[in-house]
Design an enzyme around this catalytic site. Structure first.
Site, mmCIF file in Angstrom:
data_model
loop_
_atom_site.group_PDB
_atom_site.id
_atom_site.type_symbol
_atom_site.label_atom_id
_atom_site.label_comp_id
_atom_site.label_asym_id
_atom_site.label_seq_id
_atom_site.Cartn_x
_atom_site.Cartn_y
_atom_site.Cartn_z
ATOM 1 N N HIS A 24 -23.928 -34.406 29.569
ATOM 2 C CA HIS A 24 -23.124 -33.357 30.216
ATOM 3 C C HIS A 24 -23.298 -33.422 31.744
ATOM 4 O O HIS A 24 -22.332 -33.299 32.485
ATOM 5 C CB HIS A 24 -23.547 -31.962 29.731
ATOM 6 C CG HIS A 24 -23.246 -31.679 28.288
ATOM 7 N ND1 HIS A 24 -24.210 -31.260 27.398
ATOM 8 C CD2 HIS A 24 -22.092 -31.754 27.588
ATOM 9 C CE1 HIS A 24 -23.652 -31.079 26.211
ATOM 10 N NE2 HIS A 24 -22.370 -31.379 26.286
ATOM 11 N N LYS A 48 -20.358 -19.407 15.161
ATOM 12 C CA LYS A 48 -21.397 -20.444 15.182
ATOM 13 C C LYS A 48 -22.771 -19.810 15.326
ATOM 14 O O LYS A 48 -22.916 -18.756 15.925
ATOM 15 C CB LYS A 48 -21.153 -21.394 16.360
ATOM 16 C CG LYS A 48 -20.361 -22.633 15.989
ATOM 17 C CD LYS A 48 -20.496 -23.662 17.096
ATOM 18 C CE LYS A 48 -19.712 -24.921 16.803
ATOM 19 N NZ LYS A 48 -19.729 -25.851 17.937
ATOM 20 N N ARG A 97 -17.365 -39.872 24.656
ATOM 21 C CA ARG A 97 -18.466 -40.837 24.574
ATOM 22 C C ARG A 97 -18.055 -42.104 23.852
ATOM 23 O O ARG A 97 -18.527 -43.186 24.142
ATOM 24 C CB ARG A 97 -19.660 -40.221 23.826
ATOM 25 C CG ARG A 97 -20.336 -39.110 24.572
ATOM 26 C CD ARG A 97 -21.200 -38.306 23.654
ATOM 27 N NE ARG A 97 -20.379 -37.667 22.618
ATOM 28 C CZ ARG A 97 -20.823 -36.768 21.764
ATOM 29 N NH1 ARG A 97 -22.086 -36.409 21.800
ATOM 30 N NH2 ARG A 97 -20.029 -36.225 20.863
ATOM 31 N N SER A 135 -25.892 -32.805 21.733
ATOM 32 C CA SER A 135 -26.770 -31.629 21.657
ATOM 33 C C SER A 135 -27.374 -31.538 20.253
ATOM 34 O O SER A 135 -28.549 -31.193 20.094
ATOM 35 C CB SER A 135 -25.976 -30.356 21.949
ATOM 36 O OG SER A 135 -25.373 -30.429 23.217
HETATM 37 O O1 PNS Z 1 -18.905 -28.516 23.177
HETATM 38 P P1 PNS Z 1 -17.810 -28.346 22.161
HETATM 39 O O2 PNS Z 1 -18.315 -27.480 21.018
HETATM 40 O O3 PNS Z 1 -17.244 -29.652 21.701
HETATM 41 O O4 PNS Z 1 -16.610 -27.536 22.896
HETATM 42 C C1 PNS Z 1 -15.438 -27.204 22.193
HETATM 43 C C2 PNS Z 1 -14.547 -26.274 23.027
HETATM 44 C C3 PNS Z 1 -15.325 -25.093 23.545
HETATM 45 C C4 PNS Z 1 -13.986 -27.037 24.227
HETATM 46 C C5 PNS Z 1 -13.369 -25.821 22.125
HETATM 47 O O5 PNS Z 1 -13.869 -25.360 20.916
HETATM 48 C C6 PNS Z 1 -12.504 -24.736 22.751
HETATM 49 O O6 PNS Z 1 -11.833 -24.957 23.721
HETATM 50 N N1 PNS Z 1 -12.574 -23.510 22.191
HETATM 51 C C7 PNS Z 1 -11.861 -22.363 22.706
HETATM 52 C C8 PNS Z 1 -10.774 -21.897 21.750
HETATM 53 C C9 PNS Z 1 -9.493 -22.665 21.977
HETATM 54 O O7 PNS Z 1 -8.928 -22.695 23.042
HETATM 55 N N2 PNS Z 1 -9.035 -23.315 20.898
HETATM 56 C C10 PNS Z 1 -7.845 -24.131 20.904
HETATM 57 C C11 PNS Z 1 -8.172 -25.542 21.337
HETATM 58 S S1 PNS Z 1 -6.746 -26.558 21.195
#
Ligand code: PNS
Length: 178
Positions: A24, A48, A97, A135
């Site tokens: 990150h 979560k 990645r 993570s």
């Molecule tokens: O670190 P992560 O868990 O891969 O992050 C995922 C994240 C936070 C980027 C994604 O879950 C997100 O944007 N969630 C917010 C809800 C949202 O906008 N959902 C529609 C995505 S198309």
């Protein structure tokens, strides 16, 4: 065209960051080569069960970037594009990645574009040395007594140690060869 003012020098880097890894940090560093400010936005996801609370994750990131005014940290819930719109950002950064990350990221980027065509997603690749770091693996390895020193910042290793009540594992001595 949406007339809302957007700051093209601000990029939002969203994620769970439970916890942040050197992968990150590598993406943030790369983001700062292109944008003046990178705002790490921690998703508050009630479904979560994270290891670190949102407050702990905020504190970890603040400590990791202490003294660097170009890196901001915040939390959000709801749609990411709505958050980006609210803070006036025009770009979302996501790290990729490996090819295995791509499909999901591509879907998200296109859905986000559909939801708000004014906000662009920029994919960035971390250094190859972090291509296997996640993570989830960091938590698993630490919990099982493995060493994570080279893949997370010191603050994360300390916090993991506090969380699990186990000491940071010292570096193993290399065996002499030849
Ligand atoms: O670190 P992560 O868990 O891969 O992050 C995922 C994240 C936070 C980027 C994604 O879950 C997100 O944007 N969630 C917010 C809800 C949202 O906008 N959902 C529609 C995505 S198309």
């Amino acid at each position: 065209m949406n007339s809302r003012r957007r700051d093209s020098s601000l990029a939002v880097f969203p994620g769970s960051f439970d916890p942040i890894t050197n992968g990150h940090l590598d993406i943030v560093e790369r983001g700062l080569r292109i944008f003046d400010r990178v705002r790490m936005a921690i998703l508050v996801n009630v479904e979560k069960q994270p290891l670190f609370t949102v407050e702990e994750r905020l504190a970890i990131i603040r400590e990791a970037y202490q003294g660097n005014p170009r890196v901001e940290v915040d939390t959000f819930s709801g749609l990411l594009v709505d958050y980006a719109e609210r803070v006036g950002a025009s770009v979302i950064i996501r790290g990729i990645r490996a090819i295995s990350d791509f499909e999901y990221e591509f879907q998200m980027a296109l859905m986000n574009r559909r939801l708000n065509p004014q906000i662009e997603t920029v994919f960035m690749m971390p250094a190859e040395s972090y291509s296997y770091v996640s993570s989830r693996l960091v938590k698993e390895v630490f919990q099982l007594g493995g060493r994570v020193t080279d893949v997370v910042p010191p603050v994360v290793e300390r916090r993991l140690s506090d969380k699990y009540g186990t000491p940071v594992r010292p570096a193993s001595r290399r065996r002499k060869t030849g």
